[in-house]
Design an enzyme around this catalytic site. Structure first.
Site, PDB file in Angstrom:
ATOM      1  N   LYS A  39      34.033  62.200  31.205  1.00 15.81           N
ATOM      2  CA  LYS A  39      34.451  63.315  32.049  1.00 15.81           C
ATOM      3  C   LYS A  39      35.143  64.296  31.124  1.00 15.81           C
ATOM      4  CE  LYS A  39      37.536  64.583  35.849  1.00 15.81           C
ATOM      5  NZ  LYS A  39      38.591  64.128  36.798  1.00 15.81           N
ATOM      6  N   THR A  46      43.792  61.437  38.432  1.00 14.96           N
ATOM      7  CA  THR A  46      44.912  62.373  38.476  1.00 14.96           C
ATOM      8  C   THR A  46      45.083  62.953  39.874  1.00 14.96           C
ATOM      9  OG1 THR A  46      44.443  63.000  36.190  1.00 14.96           O
ATOM     10  CG2 THR A  46      45.854  64.473  37.449  1.00 14.96           C
ATOM     11  N   THR A  47      43.970  63.348  40.504  1.00 11.37           N
ATOM     12  CA  THR A  47      44.020  63.952  41.834  1.00 11.37           C
ATOM     13  C   THR A  47      44.537  62.962  42.868  1.00 11.37           C
ATOM     14  OG1 THR A  47      42.110  65.267  41.164  1.00 11.37           O
ATOM     15  CG2 THR A  47      42.666  65.311  43.489  1.00 11.37           C
TER      16      THR A  47
END
Length: 294
Positions: free
Chosen positions: A164, A46-47
């Site tokens: 995660k 996502t980052t």
């Protein structure tokens, strides 16, 4: 054996002013991360703005990272998708390129039932030889991976080895660890919950904060492992203002702003993400100064 232990960085994807991927800059920040004691690179999560990368760009960034890191630390490739066939194809390509593992986010928008999630993740994992880490982030996807579902997957699919966890629900994480009977590698997906998740048996974090403070996050995790729980906890609490600022707008808007404040010149964001609001950037800047990372 776990893919990694410690602080993995959910690395940004640097862009040129024309919004092309800046591979020269990516090379620089990979070297900075390794020098800063980061324990694992997680590319195209996502980052890394994976949602606005084309599949060609996505795979090129993965291959580039694997090549540049060159086995110095593990590389985990974000290859999840809400389309199972797409996730399979990208996962196979990442495996062939030499990734040490894959990160598989829960399907977004179409989501799937818990039985659908079992079928989805099983189908992907069976097509590759490398380990798979599940990624539960319901605030992003609208899809919550239940503890019983995770337990079923880790007990029945050999190469699904970790998760995660970014649900933000510590009770959920505790239930997950209870049901998995030690058969899962747990990583925090939230920078403000690293120490709490370590206390439940976590092996580390996949961190946004590590983009701007890699050695700090590494040391926070390893203080815990070395028995200095009070020191680790202090570092966690001292970092809260920066962490709050890094998530005051949609990730990765603030972390790219933070890296640019540090002079790293990682460039702009692709729409629909826009630049950080000035008042929020000022709060971020002060928090970074107070923590000594600016």
């Amino acid at each position: 054996m776990a893919i990694f232990k410690g602080a993995g960085v959910a690395i940004v994807t640097p862009m040129k002013d024309n919004y092309e991927v800046n591979y020269e800059k990516l090379d620089e920040i990979l070297e900075e991360q390794i020098a800063g004691k980061t324990d694992c690179i997680v590319i195209c999560g996502t980052t890394g703005e994976s949602a606005t990368l084309s599949e060609e760009e996505h795979m090129e960034a993965i291959r580039f990272t694997i090549d540049r890191v060159n086995h110095r630390i593990p590389v985990i490739a974000g290859t999840g998708s809400n389309c199972t066939a797409t996730a399979i194809q990208m996962s196979k390509e990442a495996d062939e390129a030499g990734a040490d593992g894959i990160l598989l986010v829960t399907p977004y928008y179409n989501k799937g039932t818990q039985n659908g999630l079992i079928a989805h993740f099983t189908s992907i994992a069976q097509e590759v030889k490398i380990p798979a880490v599940l990624y539960n982030v319901p605030s992003r996807t609208g899809c919550n991976l239940q503890p019983k579902t995770v337990a079923h997957l880790v007990k029945n699919v050999e190469n699904i080895v970790g998760i995660k966890e970014a649900s933000g629900d510590i009770g959920h994480v505790a239930q997950l660890m209870n049901l998995c009977d030690g058969k899962i590698d747990l990583y925090s997906g939230n920078d403000d919950q690293v120490v709490p998740i370590l206390s439940l048996g976590g092996l580390g974090v996949i961190s946004v904060l590590s983009n701007v403070a890699p050695e700090y996050v590494h040391n926070m995790v390893y203080k815990f492992f070395e028995g200095d729980v009070a020191g680790s906890c202090k570092m966690q609490l001292d970092a809260i203002p920066v962490i709050n600022a890094l998530f005051s707008e949609v990730n990765p808007i603030p972390v790219k702003a933070a890296m640019n404040l540090q002079g790293k010149e990682v460039g702009p964001l692709r729409l629909p993400l826009t630049e950080m609001e000035p008042q929020n950037k000022e709060v971020l800047k002060k928090a970074m100064e107070d923590l000594g990372i600016l």
